[in-house]
Every structure is written in structure tokens, then in C-alpha cells.
Write an enzyme that holds these catalytic residues in place. Structure first.
Site, PDB file in Angstrom:
ATOM      1  N   GLU A   1      32.972  27.672  -9.559  1.00  0.00           N
ATOM      2  CA  GLU A   1      31.792  29.128  -9.779  1.00  0.00           C
ATOM      3  C   GLU A   1      31.928  29.520 -11.570  1.00  0.00           C
ATOM      4  O   GLU A   1      32.810  29.861 -11.877  1.00  0.00           O
ATOM      5  CB  GLU A   1      31.636  30.404  -9.267  1.00  0.00           C
ATOM      6  CG  GLU A   1      32.091  29.255  -7.516  1.00  0.00           C
ATOM      7  CD  GLU A   1      31.221  28.424  -6.627  1.00  0.00           C
ATOM      8  OE1 GLU A   1      29.556  29.068  -7.659  1.00  0.00           O
ATOM      9  OE2 GLU A   1      30.966  28.501  -6.157  1.00  0.00           O
ATOM     10  N   CYS A   2      30.679  30.692 -11.566  1.00  0.00           N
ATOM     11  CA  CYS A   2      30.735  30.586 -12.915  1.00  0.00           C
ATOM     12  C   CYS A   2      30.624  32.247 -12.532  1.00  0.00           C
ATOM     13  O   CYS A   2      30.896  33.180 -13.809  1.00  0.00           O
ATOM     14  CB  CYS A   2      28.928  31.152 -13.678  1.00  0.00           C
ATOM     15  SG  CYS A   2      27.791  31.549 -12.065  1.00  0.00           S
ATOM     16  N   GLY A   3      30.996  32.731 -11.423  1.00  0.00           N
ATOM     17  CA  GLY A   3      31.398  34.228 -11.366  1.00  0.00           C
ATOM     18  C   GLY A   3      30.063  35.104 -10.589  1.00  0.00           C
ATOM     19  O   GLY A   3      30.006  36.060  -9.740  1.00  0.00           O
TER      20      GLY A   3
ATOM     21  N   HIS B   1      30.627  34.101 -19.387  1.00  0.00           N
ATOM     22  CA  HIS B   1      29.945  34.448 -17.921  1.00  0.00           C
ATOM     23  C   HIS B   1      29.481  35.345 -17.991  1.00  0.00           C
ATOM     24  O   HIS B   1      28.245  35.932 -17.128  1.00  0.00           O
ATOM     25  CB  HIS B   1      30.749  34.065 -16.761  1.00  0.00           C
ATOM     26  CG  HIS B   1      30.308  32.270 -17.116  1.00  0.00           C
ATOM     27  ND1 HIS B   1      31.143  31.205 -16.596  1.00  0.00           N
ATOM     28  CD2 HIS B   1      29.485  31.260 -17.009  1.00  0.00           C
ATOM     29  CE1 HIS B   1      31.166  29.965 -16.848  1.00  0.00           C
ATOM     30  NE2 HIS B   1      30.344  30.026 -16.901  1.00  0.00           N
TER      31      HIS B   1
END
EC number: 1.8.4.8
Length: 243
Positions: free
Chosen positions: A238-240, A130
Site C-alpha cells: 500500500e502507498c500509505g 508517498h
């Protein structure tokens, strides 16, 4: 004072508490209209071309039509579903989008990415995957576009982790971050889409309410959380990008 001469706002000087109270029950159109009026330059929509994102694009490009079109920043991770990329091209033509595509500078194809990082970096190190495909390209894109504020398509009812999300907030770079459909439900999103005949990803009709990268996105079962198909079994929510 005309739009072209209006001074740029300083996000850190805004009274976010007051703004959130003012717009808590507002239609997304009114929130976006405020953003156009108060941020004539430096406003960017980030979009993964999920249905909530395309709804916001429709409000901007079909209804509000600001004098300076709001750029739409799309992260080409190299691992999107073909249907997603087809929708991006269709939306660009339909709305004449000011589309800005950003991706890693380390590779320009899935094959090149695998040669550099291995066959499945998402399995070996999801955080690095990510960082390379989303976080770094997003920050580079926002910086190059001179973003003072950026817009997301997040809703509170998408996941428990988003249930307290404000409409107006600051990101960790002190940019203004707007979540104009935070107070909408999935039902309201789809009601708008059907009422205005908004285009959307056909995968939404095939059990994919939230669509990310092809290798790590699955359809969901009845009764599952809307984002349950993202990073299934990886313990992530969440992906970040949204911390």
C-alpha cells in the site's frame, strides 16, 4: 425532511457492524445510493482513475445523479502515465465532473520535484515520496472539501492484504470510509464496464490491471497478483493512504 435540511451524520455514531451486515451482498449502486441519501453534503469520491474508480464515478454521474454532484478528488502526483491524465480529462468532459485536483505544494512539475528531492525520491525514500505526493495532498483535500465520508475503489480480491476489508469503516481521522465494490470481483467490474460502455485507461489492456505512478508501476505476468506491478521489489503493498 428534504435533502438540503437533513442533518449531517456523525460517523462515529453509526453502527458499522450493522451496516456491513446489511450491505454485505448489496450491489455497489445500493451502497452509493445509501451514501447519497444519508450524506447529502460532505461526501467525496477519491479516484486514481483506475477501472474500479471510474465504475463508481459512472454509477454516481450516469445512474444516481444526486442533486449535488459528488466531488471527485484526484491526486496529481506529477508522475502519472500520460494515458491516466488523458483519461482524467476525458472523464471530466464526459461526465461534467466536479473534479478536485490536489498535489504537493512543493513542486508543480517533475523537473521542479527532482530539483527539490533528487532524481528518484521513490528509490531513495518511498515512504517520503508517498507522504509528499499522496498522503499530505489527500488529507488536505479531504479537509478543504469538508469531507465527512470518502469513497474508494478497493476490492477484496485485489490483494491478500485487502481480503478482509469491510464496506464501511472509519479512517484515522474518524471520517466514514466507504468501499462500495469491496465485495465485487475483477470479473464483475469488467462486466459492468463492458455492459455500460464505460471509458477506461488503455493501459488496462496492456498488462496493467492496477495503475499508479509511471516510474514505479510495471505490467504483470500471467498468474501474478493484480497489484504485483505496484512498487515491484520494494516490499510494499500500500502507498500509505489505506492503512
Amino acid at each position: 425532511m428534504t435533502q438540503s435540511t437533513k442533518p449531517l451524520i456523525q460517523p462515529t455514531s453509526l453502527d458499522l457492524k450493522k451496516l456491513n451486515q446489511r450491505f454485505e451482498n448489496a450491489h455497489p449502486r445500493d451502497i452509493l445510493a445509501w451514501s447519497v441519501e444519508n450524506i447529502p453534503t460532505g461526501l467525496v469520491q477519491t479516484s486514481a482513475f483506475n477501472v474500479d474508480d471510474i465504475l463508481i464515478t459512472d454509477l454516481f454521474y450516469r445512474e444516481l445523479k444526486p442533486a449535488t454532484p459528488v466531488p471527485v478528488l484526484f491526486l496529481d502526483t506529477l508522475f502519472h502515465f500520460p494515458q491516466t491524465l488523458e483519461l482524467v480529462a476525458k472523464a471530466k468532459a464526459l461526465y461534467n465532473l466536479d473534479l478536485k485536483i490536489y498535489k504537493t505544494t512543493e513542486a508543480d512539475s517533475r523537473e521542479a520535484f527532482a530539483a527539490k528531492y533528487g532524481d528518484a525520491l521513490w528509490d531513495a525514500d518511498i515512504a517520503k515520496f508517498h507522504q509528499v505526493t499522496k498522503i499530505e495532498p489527500l488529507q488536505r483535500g479531504l479537509a478543504e472539501l469538508g469531507a465527512i465520508a470518502w469513497i474508494t475503489g478497493r476490492r477484496r480480491d485485489q490483494a491478500q492484504t485487502r481480503s478482509d476489508m469491510p464496506i464501511f469503516e472509519l479512517d484515522n481521522q474518524q471520517r466514514l470510509k466507504l468501499n462500495p465494490i469491496a465485495n465485487w470481483t475483477r470479473k464483475e467490474t469488467w462486466a459492468y464496464v463492458f455492459e455500460h460502455d464505460v471509458i477506461y485507461n488503455p493501459l488496462h489492456d496492456q498488462g496493467y490491471p492496477s495503475i499508479g505512478d509511471e516510474p514505479i508501476t510495471t505490467a504483470i505476468a500471467e498468474g501474478e497478483d493484480e497489484r504485483a506491478g505496484r512498487w515491484r521489489g520494494m516490499g510494499k503493498t500500500e502507498c500509505g493512504i489505506h492503512i
